[in-house]
Design a protein around this motif. Sequence first.
Motif, mmCIF file in Angstrom:
data_model
loop_
_atom_site.group_PDB
_atom_site.id
_atom_site.type_symbol
_atom_site.label_atom_id
_atom_site.label_comp_id
_atom_site.label_asym_id
_atom_site.label_seq_id
_atom_site.Cartn_x
_atom_site.Cartn_y
_atom_site.Cartn_z
ATOM 1 N N PHE A 78 0.901 -1.198 0.055
ATOM 2 C CA PHE A 78 0.214 -0.084 0.059
ATOM 3 C C PHE A 78 0.712 1.274 -0.094
ATOM 4 O O PHE A 78 0.269 2.335 -0.185
ATOM 5 C CB PHE A 78 -0.985 -0.127 1.324
ATOM 6 C CG PHE A 78 -0.050 -0.104 2.417
ATOM 7 C CD1 PHE A 78 0.411 0.947 3.029
ATOM 8 C CD2 PHE A 78 -0.124 -1.744 3.197
ATOM 9 C CE1 PHE A 78 1.221 0.421 4.469
ATOM 10 C CE2 PHE A 78 0.641 -1.811 4.207
ATOM 11 C CZ PHE A 78 1.143 -0.503 4.992
ATOM 12 N N GLN A 126 -0.848 -2.624 10.949
ATOM 13 C CA GLN A 126 -1.703 -2.487 9.916
ATOM 14 C C GLN A 126 -2.955 -3.224 9.987
ATOM 15 O O GLN A 126 -3.851 -2.915 9.518
ATOM 16 C CB GLN A 126 -0.801 -2.607 8.369
ATOM 17 C CG GLN A 126 0.499 -1.779 8.733
ATOM 18 C CD GLN A 126 0.468 -0.472 8.807
ATOM 19 O OE1 GLN A 126 -0.446 0.281 8.728
ATOM 20 N NE2 GLN A 126 1.599 -0.093 8.853
ATOM 21 N N ASP A 131 -0.179 1.629 13.853
ATOM 22 C CA ASP A 131 -0.811 2.358 12.687
ATOM 23 C C ASP A 131 -1.910 1.001 12.231
ATOM 24 O O ASP A 131 -1.383 -0.146 12.245
ATOM 25 C CB ASP A 131 0.116 2.613 11.518
ATOM 26 C CG ASP A 131 1.013 3.685 11.861
ATOM 27 O OD1 ASP A 131 0.461 4.624 12.945
ATOM 28 O OD2 ASP A 131 1.818 3.935 11.254
ATOM 29 N N PHE A 133 -6.308 4.635 9.331
ATOM 30 C CA PHE A 133 -6.690 4.918 8.157
ATOM 31 C C PHE A 133 -7.623 4.061 7.312
ATOM 32 O O PHE A 133 -7.252 3.154 7.565
ATOM 33 C CB PHE A 133 -5.366 5.582 7.353
ATOM 34 C CG PHE A 133 -4.148 5.957 8.229
ATOM 35 C CD1 PHE A 133 -3.998 7.348 8.359
ATOM 36 C CD2 PHE A 133 -3.041 5.099 8.833
ATOM 37 C CE1 PHE A 133 -2.933 7.843 8.945
ATOM 38 C CE2 PHE A 133 -2.347 5.509 9.640
ATOM 39 C CZ PHE A 133 -2.220 6.985 9.901
ATOM 40 N N LYS A 134 -8.225 4.868 6.544
ATOM 41 C CA LYS A 134 -8.976 4.035 5.199
ATOM 42 C C LYS A 134 -7.875 3.751 4.366
ATOM 43 O O LYS A 134 -7.001 4.802 3.951
ATOM 44 C CB LYS A 134 -9.973 4.888 4.720
ATOM 45 C CG LYS A 134 -11.306 4.984 5.538
ATOM 46 C CD LYS A 134 -12.519 5.584 4.577
ATOM 47 C CE LYS A 134 -12.762 6.689 5.351
ATOM 48 N NZ LYS A 134 -13.800 7.360 4.510
ATOM 49 N N SER A 174 -6.195 4.059 0.998
ATOM 50 C CA SER A 174 -6.446 4.585 -0.214
ATOM 51 C C SER A 174 -5.336 4.490 -1.192
ATOM 52 O O SER A 174 -4.144 4.472 -0.774
ATOM 53 C CB SER A 174 -6.811 6.205 0.037
ATOM 54 O OG SER A 174 -5.460 6.954 0.301
ATOM 55 N N ARG A 213 -2.539 4.531 -3.621
ATOM 56 C CA ARG A 213 -1.005 5.411 -3.929
ATOM 57 C C ARG A 213 -0.722 4.754 -5.441
ATOM 58 O O ARG A 213 -0.581 3.662 -5.517
ATOM 59 C CB ARG A 213 -0.046 5.133 -3.124
ATOM 60 C CG ARG A 213 -0.177 5.523 -1.662
ATOM 61 C CD ARG A 213 -0.494 7.004 -1.618
ATOM 62 N NE ARG A 213 -0.661 7.652 -0.424
ATOM 63 C CZ ARG A 213 -2.008 7.473 0.184
ATOM 64 N NH1 ARG A 213 -2.960 7.150 -0.698
ATOM 65 N NH2 ARG A 213 -2.487 7.675 1.362
#
Length: 462
Positions: free
Chosen positions: A185, A289, A327, A358-359, A361, A363
């Motif tokens: 990710f 994660q 995270d 976080f969602k 997203s 990259r």
Amino acid sequence: MTQALLTPDAKPSNAEPKKVFVKTYGCQMNVYDSERMGDALTRDGYQTVDSVEAADLVLINTCHIREKAAEKVYSQLGRLAKLKKQRNADGGDLMVAVAGCVAQAEGSEIIRRAPVVDVVIGPQTYHLLPEALAKARRGERVVETDFPAEDKFDGLPVAPEKSIRARGVAAFLTVQEGCDKFCTFCVVPYTRGSEVSRPVDRILLEAERLAAAGVREITLLGQNVNAWHGKGADGREWGLGELLRRLATIDGIDRLRYTTSHPRDMDDALIAAHGDLPELMPYLHLPVQSGSDRILKAMNRRHTGADYRRLVDRIRAARPDIALSGDFIVGFPGETDADFEDTMQLIRDVRYAAAFSFKYSIRPGTPGAGMDNQVDEAVKTERLLRLQELLSQQTREFGQQCVGKTVELLLEKPGRNTDQIVGRSPWLQPVIVDAKLGKIGDIVKVRITQPGTSSLFAEPVE
Ligand code: 5AD
Ligand code: SF4
């Protein structure tokens, strides 16, 4: 005009110093890099100012980890283009430099889309900044985004002995950069390049300078800080554990921290350091994660949920009062309800004092971007809410558990009320106490009395 090309010594005595405004986004590594670039520019005759309006040069140090980072930079550059036009109309000028991970990822595209930009400089080439600005002043557009073989820090000044008022009593020190882990990710391996460790003698020199300036706490920085290794003073190969031991012997350095760590690089020596190094604060940011083995595999994390739990057990065995933060990403491609529940269960099992979540997203350029089983946005939102609720509850519980404990605070800054002063607990919490307790830089013993929303309150202990 050649004036700005000159070093301070060569500058005519009646010349106004050039003024730079530095805007920093993203991680602590960027904050540190901005400080070093600021130091280099100060040597080059610049003075730092705190508004765009007062500046001759605007330096934007960008971050690429968040969504639509590049687009946000472009809209900011649009505003600067207007300001430059206005300046030109008034007979003045404005230079613009873009640094950081968006600079690295976009390169010359930045100058094509935003001609207001004079210099694009990636994180590996900051030592070339004064030279790049000199070229730009001669009318060139400069893009420096190579990954040079030499250490970028060799060309940058080590932290000069600035006063404590300028630097604070708790400082960052970069010891490692880059990442070879290639989580599917993440852009960091592409924007920051492969893992590089800064040599021991440079780190010690900088740490000693910081101590001489009155710094009492150092946080070692690196994208994969616990992958740091280097040749020690004893001729042996050191890991982060040995480096921390050596740093702890520096007079005046009473507290050490490091961030960010990868679970795979937590070796025995580092875990042992947590057990027997009082200077090493009992707080560790250890991102996991996800709690689902399937998703961890798809993320290329190279550890399972069970590996992570075992690791946490070993760290807690060495240092029982250690607080963990992590995270988390929800909605990685292919994440099912069951995968998400595995993450929730891991959080319940581990118990975190703090967390960032976080969602997922996309990259561009990372393997995750090409995966065809992307998760619906509404599902991501719902999962993130649930996850954050659980994590906030754990943070609150952690704060509650601190009530009644006697802890040492490093007093860091004045409080909002003049009769208060704010210190930092070993677990990184801001703690508000009576200003009569001591001055900035003192380490004082207090008893935590009350948890607040973002900070704790404490009273003196005799
Ligand atoms: N989507 C969501 N979160 C991300 N992070 C990194 N890349 C992404 C992405 N594509 C998060 C990870 C990392 C933290 C710094 O940012 O959780 O640890
Ligand atoms: Fe990114 Fe993974 Fe490297 Fe961390 S370990 S910087 S998440 S690739």
